[in-house]
Design an enzyme around this catalytic site. Structure first.
Site, PDB file in Angstrom:
ATOM      1  NE  ARG A 104       5.826 -30.462 -37.001  1.00 43.16           N
ATOM      2  CZ  ARG A 104       5.978 -29.567 -36.158  1.00 43.16           C
ATOM      3  NH1 ARG A 104       5.480 -28.273 -36.493  1.00 43.16           N
ATOM      4  NH2 ARG A 104       6.595 -29.615 -34.958  1.00 43.16           N
ATOM      5  CB  THR A 108      11.877 -28.904 -44.024  1.00 42.20           C
ATOM      6  OG1 THR A 108      11.224 -30.018 -44.004  1.00 42.20           O
ATOM      7  CG2 THR A 108      13.237 -29.167 -44.765  1.00 42.20           C
ATOM      8  CG  ASP A 200       5.941 -35.339 -30.745  1.00 38.61           C
ATOM      9  OD1 ASP A 200       6.717 -35.152 -31.237  1.00 38.61           O
ATOM     10  OD2 ASP A 200       5.109 -36.108 -30.727  1.00 38.61           O
ATOM     11  CG  ASP A 203       7.453 -38.913 -29.451  1.00 37.43           C
ATOM     12  OD1 ASP A 203       6.940 -39.599 -30.210  1.00 37.43           O
ATOM     13  OD2 ASP A 203       8.233 -37.846 -29.513  1.00 37.43           O
TER      14      ASP A 203
HETATM   15  C1  PRP Z   1       2.134 -33.704 -34.926  1.00 34.80           C
HETATM   16  C2  PRP Z   1       0.861 -33.402 -34.958  1.00 34.80           C
HETATM   17  C3  PRP Z   1       0.382 -32.956 -36.191  1.00 34.80           C
HETATM   18  C4  PRP Z   1       1.622 -32.297 -36.821  1.00 34.80           C
HETATM   19  C5  PRP Z   1       1.329 -30.697 -36.460  1.00 34.80           C
HETATM   20  O1  PRP Z   1       2.446 -34.854 -35.816  1.00 34.80           O
HETATM   21  O2  PRP Z   1      -0.001 -34.766 -34.625  1.00 34.80           O
HETATM   22  O3  PRP Z   1      -0.064 -34.049 -37.425  1.00 34.80           O
HETATM   23  O4  PRP Z   1       2.669 -32.494 -35.833  1.00 34.80           O
HETATM   24  O5  PRP Z   1       2.518 -29.904 -37.010  1.00 34.80           O
HETATM   25  P1  PRP Z   1       2.120 -29.014 -38.122  1.00 34.80           P
HETATM   26  O6  PRP Z   1       0.923 -28.218 -37.962  1.00 34.80           O
HETATM   27  O7  PRP Z   1       3.313 -28.176 -37.938  1.00 34.80           O
HETATM   28  O8  PRP Z   1       2.036 -29.785 -39.455  1.00 34.80           O
HETATM   29  P2  PRP Z   1       4.100 -35.490 -36.085  1.00 34.80           P
HETATM   30  O9  PRP Z   1       4.635 -35.009 -37.547  1.00 34.80           O
HETATM   31  O10 PRP Z   1       4.697 -35.218 -34.979  1.00 34.80           O
HETATM   32  O11 PRP Z   1       3.654 -37.012 -36.473  1.00 34.80           O
HETATM   33  P3  PRP Z   1       3.285 -38.031 -35.338  1.00 34.80           P
HETATM   34  O12 PRP Z   1       1.831 -37.935 -35.089  1.00 34.80           O
HETATM   35  O13 PRP Z   1       3.499 -39.443 -36.286  1.00 34.80           O
HETATM   36  O14 PRP Z   1       4.035 -38.127 -33.939  1.00 34.80           O
HETATM   37  N1  URA Z   2       3.250 -31.513 -33.218  1.00 33.42           N
HETATM   38  C1  URA Z   2       3.054 -31.651 -31.825  1.00 33.42           C
HETATM   39  O1  URA Z   2       2.962 -33.199 -31.531  1.00 33.42           O
HETATM   40  N2  URA Z   2       3.164 -30.875 -30.945  1.00 33.42           N
HETATM   41  C2  URA Z   2       3.554 -29.730 -31.003  1.00 33.42           C
HETATM   42  O2  URA Z   2       3.556 -28.784 -30.311  1.00 33.42           O
HETATM   43  C3  URA Z   2       3.576 -29.288 -32.500  1.00 33.42           C
HETATM   44  C4  URA Z   2       3.493 -30.166 -33.731  1.00 33.42           C
END
Ligand code: PRP
Ligand code: URA
Length: 209
Positions: A104, A108, A200, A203
């Site tokens: 994400r 945005t 997150d 993380d």
């Molecule tokens: C997180 C999570 C989802 C997304 C959810 O991933 O694992 O994929 O956010 O958010 P959304 O429904 O608003 O799209 P992130 O983008 O943080 O990437 P990562 O798994 O690499 O940390």
């Molecule tokens: N992605 C995450 O990992 N946590 C949230 O709460 C939302 C998006």
């Protein structure tokens, strides 16, 4: 409209409480996410096809049911969806694993696809997408579109925690995709994080913050 199933088994609720706890470190967090994914897989696969076979027990011949030839694929949304794969594989060891990379944009909140590698015969497989978090739903919606574009037809989405906003968005865009969550939380905050959520997921799984 998507069928939405909240899986509220006591063992799942118990483990989810520790997953949410900010004092849970990465090692235990990873173990718990894998365990919950395994428990959820039991429900997510409730309606997969069976076929009748004849088995000889030490006593007599009998008719039994085994999984039919229908093949499955697990597709984690990178990164955090990876944490659920081994749990699902414990129940469905013959499944193939594809990967789709989405992140994400933190300003945005729009998802960006950066990787996609799927089993060649994805169109013949029942697909389970894994991602612990459905927040706005953007990442999952785009992942589903990307899979459909590459031929996937029968897709279910499995997450630990979903926000109502994300469920609605996915259900509107992909009403044919069933959604399974261990919890549907209250809402999103101004930064797009799920409240109360778990923070997150990527993380916390990989210790990157
Ligand atoms: C997180 C999570 C989802 C997304 C959810 O991933 O694992 O994929 O956010 O958010 P959304 O429904 O608003 O799209 P992130 O983008 O943080 O990437 P990562 O798994 O690499 O940390
Ligand atoms: N992605 C995450 O990992 N946590 C949230 O709460 C939302 C998006």
């Amino acid at each position: 409209m998507s069928k939405v199933t909240q899986i509220t088994h006591p063992l799942i609720q118990h483990k989810l409480a520790y997953i949410r706890d900010k004092n849970t470190g990465s090692k235990y967090f990873r173990e718990l996410v894998e365990e919950v994914a395994m428990l959820m897989a039991y429900e997510v696969t409730r309606d997969i096809q069976l076929e009748e076979v004849e088995i000889e027990t030490p006593i007599c011949t009998t008719k039994c049911k085994v999984l039919s030839g229908k093949k499955m694929a697990i597709v984690p949304i990178l990164r955090a969806g990876l944490g659920m794969v081994d749990g699902v594989l414990k129940l469905i060891p013959a499944a193939k694993v594809g990967h789709i990379g989405m992140y994400r944009n933190e300003e945005t909140l729009q998802p960006v696809e950066y990787f996609c590698k799927l089993p060649q015969d994805i169109s013949e497989r029942d697909v389970i997408i894994t991602d612990p978090m459905i927040a706005t739903g953007g990442s999952a919606m785009d992942a589903i579109s990307a899979l459909k574009k590459r031929g996937a037809k029968n897709i279910r989405l499995m997450c630990l925690i979903a926000a109502p906003e994300g469920i609605k968005a996915i259900s509107d865009a992909h009403p044919d995709v069933d959604i399974y969550a261990a919890s549907i939380d209250e809402k999103l905050n101004e930064q797009g994080y799920i409240v109360p959520g778990l923070g997150d997921a990527g993380d916390r799984l990989f210790g990157t913050k």
